[in-house]
Design an enzyme around this catalytic site. Structure first.
Site, PDB file in Angstrom:
ATOM      1  N   LYS A 192      -7.513  45.086   2.463  1.00  0.00           N
ATOM      2  CA  LYS A 192      -6.545  45.550   3.457  1.00  0.00           C
ATOM      3  C   LYS A 192      -5.247  46.045   2.818  1.00  0.00           C
ATOM      4  O   LYS A 192      -4.281  46.343   3.525  1.00  0.00           O
ATOM      5  CB  LYS A 192      -6.242  44.418   4.450  1.00  0.00           C
ATOM      6  CG  LYS A 192      -7.488  43.883   5.156  1.00  0.00           C
ATOM      7  CD  LYS A 192      -7.148  42.716   6.063  1.00  0.00           C
ATOM      8  CE  LYS A 192      -8.402  42.102   6.690  1.00  0.00           C
ATOM      9  NZ  LYS A 192      -8.073  40.977   7.592  1.00  0.00           N
ATOM     10  N   ARG A 200      -9.104  31.837  15.927  1.00  0.00           N
ATOM     11  CA  ARG A 200      -9.283  33.234  16.323  1.00  0.00           C
ATOM     12  C   ARG A 200     -10.247  33.347  17.496  1.00  0.00           C
ATOM     13  O   ARG A 200     -11.223  32.600  17.598  1.00  0.00           O
ATOM     14  CB  ARG A 200      -9.823  34.066  15.144  1.00  0.00           C
ATOM     15  CG  ARG A 200      -8.975  34.007  13.888  1.00  0.00           C
ATOM     16  CD  ARG A 200      -7.549  34.515  14.131  1.00  0.00           C
ATOM     17  NE  ARG A 200      -7.527  35.877  14.636  1.00  0.00           N
ATOM     18  CZ  ARG A 200      -7.577  36.962  13.849  1.00  0.00           C
ATOM     19  NH1 ARG A 200      -7.669  36.815  12.529  1.00  0.00           N
ATOM     20  NH2 ARG A 200      -7.531  38.163  14.379  1.00  0.00           N
TER      21      ARG A 200
END
Length: 287
Positions: free
Chosen positions: A53, A277
């Site tokens: 990322k 999450r």
């Protein structure tokens, strides 16, 4: 947070717009992004690399602009290499605007704006020769679209199956651990597990070799689909041309809670939290 398809889409556009251009000036509008400007002046962009990322804009002066956009960071380009067109409303305040922290100006008249509403992302300067040794980059695990040599290293099935066999962690949590596998986040982990019919709650070491192979292939499939649609713009992500990705309109299970599963046609998709999450699954299909 943008995942591999989003950051790769960003990398490809930055490469298209910036390579060959000479940085003539840098405006740092927010003190916390205090870059060593002298090192950047007259740096010509040689290429743009991605490490999971993280993105590295490499210059011909021996330095690189290393960045992680995280939750709300955005790079938006305006200049001669892109026809003028409206930008997404997700670029709150426009460019330049109240959330623009850094502006890179190029000798050809182009400008690259870094916006970040919540300021979670970072932009810093690193010697190009030291990029792969940067603490964050060095800690990354191999990734599906990596290289055989150097960073990012290539995720192989042998590595993947060995990783799973040694861990008792929930498979979804393991998939999202960037130190084990680089680039896979919440959206694509959910979709890969649904596609391979594997419960996100399963202990990683409970997967058979067949299950592991199905999941390994599913990860590559959903990431390629994400890349095909320019990533997901569920939250703040936009591409450097100021547009939005489309993968949020093509997810398999992510964000489909309450809808009937498109595979079994009987069970509704449920949402629960795993590892902090949001996790989506079909309890009939995924075992």
């Amino acid at each position: 947070m943008p995942e591999l398809p989003e950051v790769e889409t960003m990398r490809m556009q930055l490469e298209k717009f910036l390579v060959g251009s000479l940085i003539s000036k840098v405006q740092v509008k927010t003190p916390s992004y205090d870059l060593p400007i002298a090192k950047l002046v007259r740096g010509r962009v040689l290429g743009v690399r991605r490490f999971a990322k993280v993105t590295s804009i490499d210059l011909d002066n021996g330095y690189s602009i290393l960045t992680h956009v995280k939750l709300t960071g955005q790079f938006v380009y305006k200049g001669p290499k892109l026809d003028e067109s409206p930008i997404s409303k997700k670029v709150v305040g426009g460019v330049p605007g109240p959330h623009t922290h850094v502006i890179f100006e190029f000798s050809d008249g182009g400008k690259l704006y870094y916006n970040d509403i919540r300021k979670f992302g970072w932009v810093k300067i690193e010697k190009t020769t030291e990029v792969e040794n940067e603490k964050f980059v060095k800690a990354l695990g191999p990734e599906p679209f990596g290289s055989v040599y150097g960073k990012p290293s290539l995720l192989t099935f042998d590595y993947f199956s060995n990783l799973l066999s040694k861990s008792k962690r929930n498979i979804k949590v393991l998939l999202m651990d960037q130190s084990k596998i680089g680039g896979v986040g919440n959206i694509y982990a959910n979709d890969a597990l649904w596609l391979s019919k594997i419960s996100p709650k399963r202990a990683s070491n409970s997967l058979s070799n067949k299950d592991s192979k199905l999941l390994f292939n599913a990860i590559e499939t959903v990431l390629k689909n994400g890349l095909k649609y320019g990533g997901a713009s569920e939250l703040a992500f936009v591409t450097p041309d100021g547009k939005e990705g489309e993968y949020q309109n093509h997810t398999l299970v992510y964000n489909h809670q309450g809808e009937v599963c498109s595979r079994c046609k009987t069970e509704k998709i449920e949402k629960f939290f795993l590892g902090g999450r949001g996790t989506y699954w079909c309890k009939k299909c995924q075992k």
